[in-house]
Each structure stands twice: as structure tokens, then as C-alpha cells.
Scaffold this motif. Structure first.
Motif, short mmCIF file in Angstrom:
data_model
loop_
_atom_site.label_atom_id
_atom_site.label_comp_id
_atom_site.label_asym_id
_atom_site.label_seq_id
_atom_site.Cartn_x
_atom_site.Cartn_y
_atom_site.Cartn_z
N VAL A 1 55.99 25.70 43.29
CA VAL A 1 54.59 25.59 43.85
C VAL A 1 54.86 24.51 45.09
N ALA B 1 50.72 33.29 46.21
CA ALA B 1 49.38 32.64 45.74
C ALA B 1 48.95 31.52 46.22
N ASP C 1 50.50 28.26 37.56
CA ASP C 1 49.89 28.31 38.86
C ASP C 1 50.08 29.64 39.55
N GLY C 2 49.77 30.83 38.75
CA GLY C 2 50.02 32.19 38.68
C GLY C 2 50.80 32.69 37.84
N CYS D 1 47.91 36.42 50.57
CA CYS D 1 48.03 36.15 49.23
C CYS D 1 47.81 37.36 48.40
N SER E 1 49.64 24.92 47.22
CA SER E 1 48.75 24.25 46.68
C SER E 1 48.56 22.81 47.61
N THR F 1 53.53 29.75 45.13
CA THR F 1 51.99 29.13 45.30
C THR F 1 51.74 27.98 46.09
N GLU G 1 46.34 27.93 45.84
CA GLU G 1 45.09 27.44 44.98
C GLU G 1 44.32 26.56 46.06
N ARG H 1 57.10 29.99 38.99
CA ARG H 1 56.82 29.84 40.05
C ARG H 1 57.17 28.75 40.85
#
Length: 297
Positions: free
Chosen positions: A46, A155, A39-40, A174, A129, A127, A157, A44
Motif C-alpha cells: 500500500v 487498486a 486493502d484488496g 484500477c 491510499s 493499492t 482507496e 499487497r
């Protein structure tokens, strides 16, 4: 989804625990996944935000769809107590499980900073999400501001289907945006997914124009997006932006058990995951268009 429950109701019934709304200072999440590599960049953490305006038949996180906190019953653990309190905190067998929780900015920051050493060592970060994080953009923006102030790579999503100002404000905090392009036909995207494809594409172009590092991702879903036609439309759309990387995300059945737990129908129940012979021509198409293709995110 069900307002009253008998003690011996069949398993996996969903109960709502209220509808207090998150805001700028609190958010509703349903999972924090640590040590993620998909996820990047780097290692990470998430954060999965609850709530999504879309209705993708293949969604692997059906527990993310509703913005509300709810409780499920795992029948295999249930002692069939009489009376049943339907309370995850009181259940003696831990058969009642709460999905979703409310967190404050400081609470969430404290949780993700537990992994700070892994971010620094691997070039990773945090990240966001979902669900769809844009549904809780005010909180997410403040959260990303705090992370960036600490020098942590950020980041998100997203499917990008939100008012432009909402998306650009959040994306501005981001370092990278993983942007899902799904069904490229506007009418089918609206009918099947409840996605405004024109707005999605306008928002994508806006992020690229602002110099944000955007990585397009295309799920490969049998019967929906696993076709040369859909990929060709995606490649035609992406061509003017001259991006270097494209992620292809093959369909999988990892979410099937969640539908059973939530007592929901799963439209993709009997659909097999695509094999390498189905994926290879699409990967080669994208490579021929000049992309470094990552399969699987």
C-alpha cells in the motif's frame, strides 16, 4: 505549523520543510506498507499519498492531511542540543523525524516491485491510499499504467470526492476501487467532513456504470456513522447497483499517538471503539440486504 523553534521547546512541534509541489513525474508520499492483507485481495503493498481535502475527525492518519513535507521532534529521544538545527539529517539522536518524501515514478516503481513475488503467489498487488490519492491523480495514473503493463493487480482507496474526469481516468487503471461512503447526509457531510456528498454519489454511480469493480466501504464511527439511520441511507443508495460485497470498518484508536506526535488535538481521544454488540445489528442489516459483509476491510 510553527515557523520558529527554541532549542528546548516542548516536544512534538511541527515544522514545514517547503512547499514544492508534486506533479506528473513526482509524488509526495508518507508511507509504504508491505504485506498488507486488508486493502484488496492477496498480499499487497500500500502506497500512502500525502494530502487530503477532507477533515474527518476520526482520521487515523493525521500525518496525511497536509500535502507538505514536515518534520516532528520526538521528545523522548531529544538531547536538547544548542543550537538545534531542526534537521532530520543532522540530528545526532534521530529525534527529528521527517514525515513525507518526494519520489519519482521510477523510484516508486522500483520500491513496490521488490514485493512482486508475493503479488504473483497470492493474487495480490499494489493499492494506492492516503490521504486522498485523487489529489495527485496525474502521477498516480502514470504509476498505475506502469504497474498494469507489468501485469500487477492495482487498486485504490478513495472517498471519491473529485471532478468526475479525474476520478474516472485514475479508476480506469484500477482493477478494483475501494470506495468509502461516510456520512450519508449531504449537509452533515459538507459541514463535518468537507465532502460533497452529491458528487461522491454521482461518481460512485459513474464508476459502477463503467464496469469497474467497486467495493463500497462504510466506517462505523461513534457519533457520526455508527447508526442504523446512516447505514440505511447507505443501503438505500447502493440498492440499485446490485453489488455483492460491503465492507464495514469499525472505529479504532490506532491513530491517537500520531496526534500527540503532531501536537494536534484529537476529537476522538476519549471515544471507545465500538464493541461487538454495537456492530452486530449493523452487520445483520447489511447481510439482510443481500451483501457479503466484511468487517474490518
Amino acid at each position: 505549523m510553527t515557523s520558529s523553534v527554541a532549542p528546548r521547546i516542548s516536544c512534538n512541534t511541527l515544522y514545514d520543510d517547503g512547499d514544492a509541489r508534486p506533479g506528473q513525474d513526482t509524488a509526495r508520499i508518507f508511507n509504504i506498507q508491505r504485506y498488507s492483507l486488508n486493502d484488496g485481495g492477496g498480499i499487497r503493498t500500500v502506497v500512502f499519498f500525502k494530502g487530503c481535502p477532507h477533515i474527518c475527525p476520526w482520521c487515523a492518519n493525521p500525518e496525511s492531511m497536509s500535502p507538505r513535507i514536515h518534520t516532528v521532534r520526538r521528545e523522548a529521544k531529544c538531547l536538547h542540543c544548542t543550537p538545534c538545527l531542526n534537521d532530520a539529517d543532522e540530528c545526532p539522536a534521530a529525534a527529528m523525524e521527517r514525515i513525507g518524501r518526494q519520489v519519482t515514478l521510477d523510484e516508486l516503481l522500483k520500491e513496490v516491485l521488490k514485493d512482486d513475488v508475493f503479488y504473483r503467489a497470492s493474487g495480490g498487488g499494489v493499492t494506492l491510499s492516503g490521504g486522498e490519492v485523487l489529489m495527485q491523480a496525474a502521477f498516480a495514473t502514470r504509476f498505475l499504467e506502469r504497474l498494469q503493463a507489468l501485469g500487477i493487480h492495482t487498486a485504490m482507496e478513495t472517498a471519491g470526492d473529485a471532478p468526475a474526469n479525474t476520478l474516472t481516468t485514475l479508476a480506469g487503471h484500477c482493477n478494483q476501487v475501494l470506495f468509502d461512503l461516510k456520512i450519508m447526509d449531504p449537509q452533515l457531510a459538507r459541514t463535518i467532513l468537507n465532502i460533497n456528498q452529491q458528487r461522491v454519489q454521482e461518481n460512485f454511480a459513474l464508476l459502477v456504470a463503467r464496469g469497474i469493480d467497486v467495493i463500497p466501504r462504510l466506517p462505523l464511527i461513534p457519533g457520526y456513522t455508527l447508526s442504523e439511520e446512516n447505514l440505511r441511507r447507505a443501503l438505500d443508495f447502493l440498492a440499485p447497483f446490485k453489488l455483492k460485497e460491503l465492507h464495514l470498518l469499525p472505529f479504532h484508536q490506532f491513530g491517537e499517538a500520531k496526534y500527540r506526535l503532531l501536537n494536534r488535538d484529537y476529537a476522538m481521544r476519549d471515544v471507545p471503539a465500538p464493541d461487538e454488540q454495537e456492530i452486530t445489528p449493523l452487520r445483520e442489516m447489511a447481510q439482510a440486504a443481500g451483501y457479503h459483509v466484511v468487517t474490518g476491510g
